[in-house]
Design a protein around this motif. Structure first.
Motif, PDB file in Angstrom:
ATOM      1  N   LYS A  44     -74.383  -9.649   1.967  1.00  0.00           N
ATOM      2  CA  LYS A  44     -74.326  -8.237   2.351  1.00  0.00           C
ATOM      3  C   LYS A  44     -74.550  -7.329   1.155  1.00  0.00           C
ATOM      4  O   LYS A  44     -74.966  -6.185   1.282  1.00  0.00           O
ATOM      5  CB  LYS A  44     -72.978  -7.925   3.000  1.00  0.00           C
ATOM      6  N   ASP A  45     -74.246  -7.852  -0.046  1.00  0.00           N
ATOM      7  CA  ASP A  45     -74.538  -7.054  -1.247  1.00  0.00           C
ATOM      8  C   ASP A  45     -76.046  -7.027  -1.453  1.00  0.00           C
ATOM      9  O   ASP A  45     -76.686  -8.080  -1.462  1.00  0.00           O
ATOM     10  CB  ASP A  45     -73.894  -7.701  -2.482  1.00  0.00           C
ATOM     11  N   GLU A  46     -76.583  -5.828  -1.623  1.00  0.00           N
ATOM     12  CA  GLU A  46     -78.024  -5.663  -1.783  1.00  0.00           C
ATOM     13  C   GLU A  46     -78.579  -6.600  -2.867  1.00  0.00           C
ATOM     14  O   GLU A  46     -79.625  -7.217  -2.706  1.00  0.00           O
ATOM     15  CB  GLU A  46     -78.330  -4.194  -2.134  1.00  0.00           C
ATOM     16  N   ALA A  47     -77.850  -6.707  -3.983  1.00  0.00           N
ATOM     17  CA  ALA A  47     -78.337  -7.507  -5.114  1.00  0.00           C
ATOM     18  C   ALA A  47     -78.270  -9.011  -4.845  1.00  0.00           C
ATOM     19  O   ALA A  47     -78.774  -9.804  -5.629  1.00  0.00           O
ATOM     20  CB  ALA A  47     -77.540  -7.167  -6.368  1.00  0.00           C
ATOM     21  N   TRP A  48     -77.659  -9.402  -3.751  1.00  0.00           N
ATOM     22  CA  TRP A  48     -77.519 -10.834  -3.446  1.00  0.00           C
ATOM     23  C   TRP A  48     -78.118 -11.167  -2.092  1.00  0.00           C
ATOM     24  O   TRP A  48     -77.780 -12.175  -1.471  1.00  0.00           O
ATOM     25  CB  TRP A  48     -76.038 -11.246  -3.498  1.00  0.00           C
ATOM     26  N   LYS A  49     -79.039 -10.339  -1.659  1.00  0.00           N
ATOM     27  CA  LYS A  49     -79.624 -10.488  -0.341  1.00  0.00           C
ATOM     28  C   LYS A  49     -80.327 -11.828  -0.153  1.00  0.00           C
ATOM     29  O   LYS A  49     -80.296 -12.411   0.920  1.00  0.00           O
ATOM     30  CB  LYS A  49     -80.629  -9.347  -0.162  1.00  0.00           C
ATOM     31  N   TYR A  50     -80.995 -12.293  -1.194  1.00  0.00           N
ATOM     32  CA  TYR A  50     -81.783 -13.513  -1.062  1.00  0.00           C
ATOM     33  C   TYR A  50     -81.130 -14.736  -1.705  1.00  0.00           C
ATOM     34  O   TYR A  50     -81.738 -15.783  -1.798  1.00  0.00           O
ATOM     35  CB  TYR A  50     -83.177 -13.301  -1.663  1.00  0.00           C
ATOM     36  N   THR A  51     -79.941 -14.577  -2.237  1.00  0.00           N
ATOM     37  CA  THR A  51     -79.283 -15.710  -2.904  1.00  0.00           C
ATOM     38  C   THR A  51     -77.872 -15.843  -2.352  1.00  0.00           C
ATOM     39  O   THR A  51     -77.058 -14.932  -2.499  1.00  0.00           O
ATOM     40  CB  THR A  51     -79.244 -15.478  -4.428  1.00  0.00           C
ATOM     41  N   SER A  52     -77.637 -16.970  -1.725  1.00  0.00           N
ATOM     42  CA  SER A  52     -76.315 -17.175  -1.143  1.00  0.00           C
ATOM     43  C   SER A  52     -75.516 -18.186  -1.953  1.00  0.00           C
ATOM     44  O   SER A  52     -75.995 -19.269  -2.270  1.00  0.00           O
ATOM     45  CB  SER A  52     -76.455 -17.677   0.288  1.00  0.00           C
ATOM     46  N   LEU A  53     -74.283 -17.813  -2.272  1.00  0.00           N
ATOM     47  CA  LEU A  53     -73.413 -18.714  -3.020  1.00  0.00           C
ATOM     48  C   LEU A  53     -72.537 -19.535  -2.076  1.00  0.00           C
ATOM     49  O   LEU A  53     -71.809 -20.422  -2.516  1.00  0.00           O
ATOM     50  CB  LEU A  53     -72.526 -17.911  -3.978  1.00  0.00           C
ATOM     51  N   ASN A  54     -72.621 -19.222  -0.785  1.00  0.00           N
ATOM     52  CA  ASN A  54     -71.723 -19.844   0.193  1.00  0.00           C
ATOM     53  C   ASN A  54     -71.496 -21.332   0.014  1.00  0.00           C
ATOM     54  O   ASN A  54     -70.367 -21.786  -0.102  1.00  0.00           O
ATOM     55  CB  ASN A  54     -72.276 -19.618   1.605  1.00  0.00           C
ATOM     56  N   LYS A  55     -72.599 -22.073   0.001  1.00  0.00           N
ATOM     57  CA  LYS A  55     -72.471 -23.531  -0.067  1.00  0.00           C
ATOM     58  C   LYS A  55     -71.804 -23.945  -1.367  1.00  0.00           C
ATOM     59  O   LYS A  55     -70.959 -24.832  -1.378  1.00  0.00           O
ATOM     60  CB  LYS A  55     -73.852 -24.171   0.036  1.00  0.00           C
ATOM     61  N   LEU A  56     -72.210 -23.301  -2.448  1.00  0.00           N
ATOM     62  CA  LEU A  56     -71.664 -23.673  -3.762  1.00  0.00           C
ATOM     63  C   LEU A  56     -70.158 -23.474  -3.813  1.00  0.00           C
ATOM     64  O   LEU A  56     -69.430 -24.235  -4.434  1.00  0.00           O
ATOM     65  CB  LEU A  56     -72.287 -22.816  -4.859  1.00  0.00           C
ATOM     66  N   LEU A  57     -69.699 -22.418  -3.184  1.00  0.00           N
ATOM     67  CA  LEU A  57     -68.291 -22.056  -3.292  1.00  0.00           C
ATOM     68  C   LEU A  57     -67.390 -22.968  -2.457  1.00  0.00           C
ATOM     69  O   LEU A  57     -66.178 -22.932  -2.572  1.00  0.00           O
ATOM     70  CB  LEU A  57     -68.093 -20.591  -2.888  1.00  0.00           C
ATOM     71  N   LYS A  58     -68.018 -23.807  -1.646  1.00  0.00           N
ATOM     72  CA  LYS A  58     -67.219 -24.720  -0.808  1.00  0.00           C
ATOM     73  C   LYS A  58     -66.713 -25.934  -1.579  1.00  0.00           C
ATOM     74  O   LYS A  58     -65.788 -26.605  -1.141  1.00  0.00           O
ATOM     75  CB  LYS A  58     -68.037 -25.172   0.393  1.00  0.00           C
ATOM     76  N   GLU A  59     -67.325 -26.226  -2.724  1.00  0.00           N
ATOM     77  CA  GLU A  59     -66.890 -27.383  -3.517  1.00  0.00           C
ATOM     78  C   GLU A  59     -65.462 -27.179  -4.015  1.00  0.00           C
ATOM     79  O   GLU A  59     -65.033 -26.048  -4.254  1.00  0.00           O
ATOM     80  CB  GLU A  59     -67.793 -27.564  -4.745  1.00  0.00           C
TER      81      GLU A  59
END
Ligand SMILES: Nc1ncnc2c1ncn2[C@@H]1O[C@H](COP(=O)(O)OP(=O)(O)OP(=O)(O)O)[C@@H](O)[C@H]1O
Ligand SMILES: [Mg+2]
Lengths: 437, 250
Positions: A44-59
């Motif tokens: 939702k942050d404009e600067a992170w529109k095309y890069t998702s950290l979601n998967k990484l943060l699940k570790e």
């Protein structure tokens, strides 16, 4: 417990362990509050529109490595650029490795952040510079909260440092997943010159997430050349936050070479706080598989008569994705600014994608600003020409791709480093040709 | 050396070559002439292995082997070379690096080691002298910003370096000034031996004064409609193509 909660609760333990220095502990406490408030960035942050950290943060990352892990030089030798005489600041799982390092206090300081944060003699520099360039965005704040170790480089006035400085962060993979928060501070005083090479290297396929912050201060007429070699394993991810403040007539270049890694986000920020400053941002990205590389640059032109040059090349295969988001701000006072930006990309697979977006915010009227983005394929007629002279398809493609990146490579000033990068590129493209142009 | 039998080729819905027969033996020089658009460059490209063209009928036999299935680079490894009518610009790759790569890849294909750097340098020096090419030229990006004549001279330099068995020179003379024409032709002649062969595609008799053909063929509308000795080239120079077109039409 999700990663954010885990980090917040670890902070209490962390703060208890570290020696209390009032300035730094205040900074850390403010930073953790900031991180708590903002949380990890989302799409939702404009600067992170095309890069998702979601998967990484699940570790389930281990936030502090439990044990010290020693490495033998011969096991990691290949990651050093060893055919040059250099200073070395080496970390293993976030901890300083004295036997792999070669630091100095002789006329300049090339040493550890932990030492600088704790010893009174560095107090003034720390209070003047530490966290004075980094923003309060969530990831830099997170790093600031846990900032403890990294490289500390202070070059006094009028010193040309001939030996480049290598900063290498190894992770041993002894924990099933590791999160690292390296923090570097580099202050280059008037008329001094330094070259720095940074890389992050995971030694196993266990996941690593590095959230690094580097602050660079280039004073009057200082020259800084910074090279980032991003060639990590397919399970290692890096969020690089680099903040550079330049004074009058200083010349700073940052070259970012991204070949390896799972997800890489480069937040590269230049602030020009003086006249006749020159800033260069260049990069070559060559990735495949499902790799993701995001270049998010900012050049802030504040004063008149300054220049910035951005040149990013990307080659994307398989299902790789690239992002280039280059923002140039020219303030009203920054007349006679020359700002150039180019982002050229080649897609060598139907499934690869690139999102490229220049953002110009120009408030001055007498400026020269140009930007151009291209996305293309390899030139078929050039390929046939090369093949008709006996160069097989793979090699012909590699040569074309190398040529495509060559004007970024050609501005690398350390020949041994250029040679190393050339080798990595050949390896990345699966060919065994010299490319020595 | 080269035997072309009833070759039909074209692009998707257009047939360009409509039944070419041609035999070139070692030691021979053949000239192919013919009006614009008759298919000369297409024929060269098909021999060199350009995938854009589809061969619908016929065979290309090179040294006894049907090369239809071979890739362009494999054909080059066998000794086929085409000098392009329009050489392609390749920014970022120097002439020297390109030719080094081409030579070493060809050696690799033959199971040989890379050519030692010293020998390579010597060869480059020798061949660039032969074609009177300034050394500085060799470090420039391949064909990028080269004048028309420089491009052609560079093609023949590459040919000299690669020493092919069969060289197809597609309008190498166009764009060359009179001195350059002599130098280039002289270069080709020096490389000529009883073991190799040359196909010269040209519109003008002038080049054939230097590189003297054993046979001259006229390509018209995708077919070789007339073959003869070098006298045929003189006749064409004098009379143009109309009389041949009439002969064919008749
Ligand atoms: N890739 C292509 N797609 C469509 N048409 C083509 C293609 N290549 C060649 N042609 C057509 O085939 C015909 C023969 O072209 P070619 O270039 O072989 O002629 P040429 O004899 O070499 O002519 P010139 O003397 O002008 O060089 C022309 O009509 C040309 O337009
Ligand atoms: Mg032609």
């Amino acid at each position: 417990m999700d990663l954010k909660e885990k980090l917040l609760s670890s902070f209490l333990v962390f703060e208890n362990q570290t020696e209390i220095d009032s300035y730094v502990s205040d900074v850390r406490n403010d930073a953790i509050k900031m991180f708590e408030k903002k949380g990890f960035p989302t799409k939702k942050d404009e600067a992170w529109k095309y890069t998702s950290l979601n998967k990484l943060l699940k570790e389930d990352y281990s936030v502090f490595p439990k044990q010290e892990n020693a490495l033998e030089y011969r096991d990691v030798e290949k990651y050093f650029i060893h055919d040059i005489d250099s200073y070395k600041i080496i970390f293993v799982d976030g901890k300083y490795s004295s036997h792999l390092s070669e630091t100095t206090h002789d006329g300049l300081d090339v040493c550890l952040m932990s030492a600088a944060l704790n010893k009174p003699k560095y107090r003034l520099v720390i209070e003047n510079y530490f966290n004075k360039a980094a923003t309060t965005d969530s990831l830099p704040s997170l790093n600031t909260a846990f900032s403890k170790e990294g490289a500390y480089i202070h070059i006094p006035k009028g010193k040309i440092i001939e030996k480049p400085i290598q900063i290498i962060h190894f992770s041993t993979g002894n924990e099933s997943a590791t999160m690292l928060q390296p923090r570097n501070l580099i202050v280059v005083e008037e008329n001094s010159h330094v070259q720095i090479i940074e890389c992050h290297q995971s030694l196993t396929s266990n996941p690593v997430l590095t959230n690094s912050v580097t602050e660079i201060f280039a004073k009057k007429r200082a020259i800084v050349d910074y090279y980032k070699i991003q060639n990590d394993t397919q399970e290692a991810s890096l969020i690089d936050n680099t903040f550079i403040k330049q004074k009058q007539e200083s010349i700073v270049s940052v070259h970012t070479f991204s070949f390896g890694g799972k997800l890489i986000r480069n937040n590269l920020n230049f602030y020009q706080e003086g006249e006749r400053i020159d800033s260069t941002l260049k990069g070559v990205t060559i990735i495949g598989n499902k790799q993701h590389v995001d270049h998010n640059t900012l050049v802030h032109h504040i004063e008149p008569n300054c220049e910035s040059h951005q040149d990013y090349k990307g080659i994307f295969g398989d299902s790789a994705t690239g992002v280039f988001n280059g923002k140039v701000v020219v303030e009203k006072e920054a007349q006679k600014t020359n700002a150039f930006q180019a982002n050229n990309n080649i897609l060598i697979s139907d499934k690869a994608t690139i999102n490229t977006k220049p953002q110009l915010e120009i408030f001055a009227d007498d400026v020269k600003c140009s930007h151009g983005c291209t996305v293309g394929q390899l030139d078929e007629s050039a390929l046939f020409y090369m093949r008709s002279r006996g160069i097989p398809e793979k090699e012909a493609k590699a040569l074309l791709m190398y040529a495509f990146s060559n004007n970024v490579l050609s501005s690398v000033k350390i020949p041994e480093l250029k040679h190393r990068i050339t080798k990595i590129i050949a390896n990345q493209l699966g060919v065994n040709i010299g490319f020595d142009l | 050396m080269l035997k072309i039998e009833n070759l039909h080729a074209g692009v998707e819905d257009k047939s360009i070559l409509k039944g070419i027969n041609l035999e070139v033996k070692a030691g021979e020089v053949h000239a192919i002439m013919g009006p614009n658009g008759s298919g000369k460059s297409t024929l060269s490209s098909v021999i060199a292995g350009k995938e854009e063209y589809e061969v619908s009928e016929g065979h290309i036999i090179f040294e006894g082997e049907d090369i239809e299935e071979l890739e362009a680079d494999e054909r080059a490894h066998k000794g086929i070379f085409m000098s392009f009518q329009y050489p392609v610009e390749i920014p970022g790759v120097s002439v020297t690096n390109f030719i080094k790569t081409a030579i070493n890849e060809t050696r690799k294909a033959k199971g040989l080691e890379d050519m030692p750097a010293k020998d390579m340098l010597k060869l480059i020096r020798e061949k660039s002298d032969l074609l009177e090419i300034d050394r500085k030229f060799l470090s420039r990006s391949l064909n990028e910003g080269f004048s028309g004549g420089e491009k052609k001279r560079n093609e023949i330099f590459q040919m000299a370096m690669l020493e092919p068995k069969l060289a197809i020179l597609d309008e190498t003379d166009s764009g060359l000034d009179i001195d350059a024409l002599r130098i280039v032709a002289n270069g080709v002649n020096k490389l000529k031996s009883k073991n190799n062969a040359v196909i010269v595609i040209t519109h003008y008799q002038r080049l054939l004064d230097y590189i003297v053909p054993d046979y001259v063929h006229v390509l018209h509308n995708g077919k070789i409609v007339k073959s003869g000795s070098k006298e045929l080239a003189h006749e064409l120079e004098e009379k143009g193509y109309d009389w041949i077109k009439e002969e064919v039409g008749a």
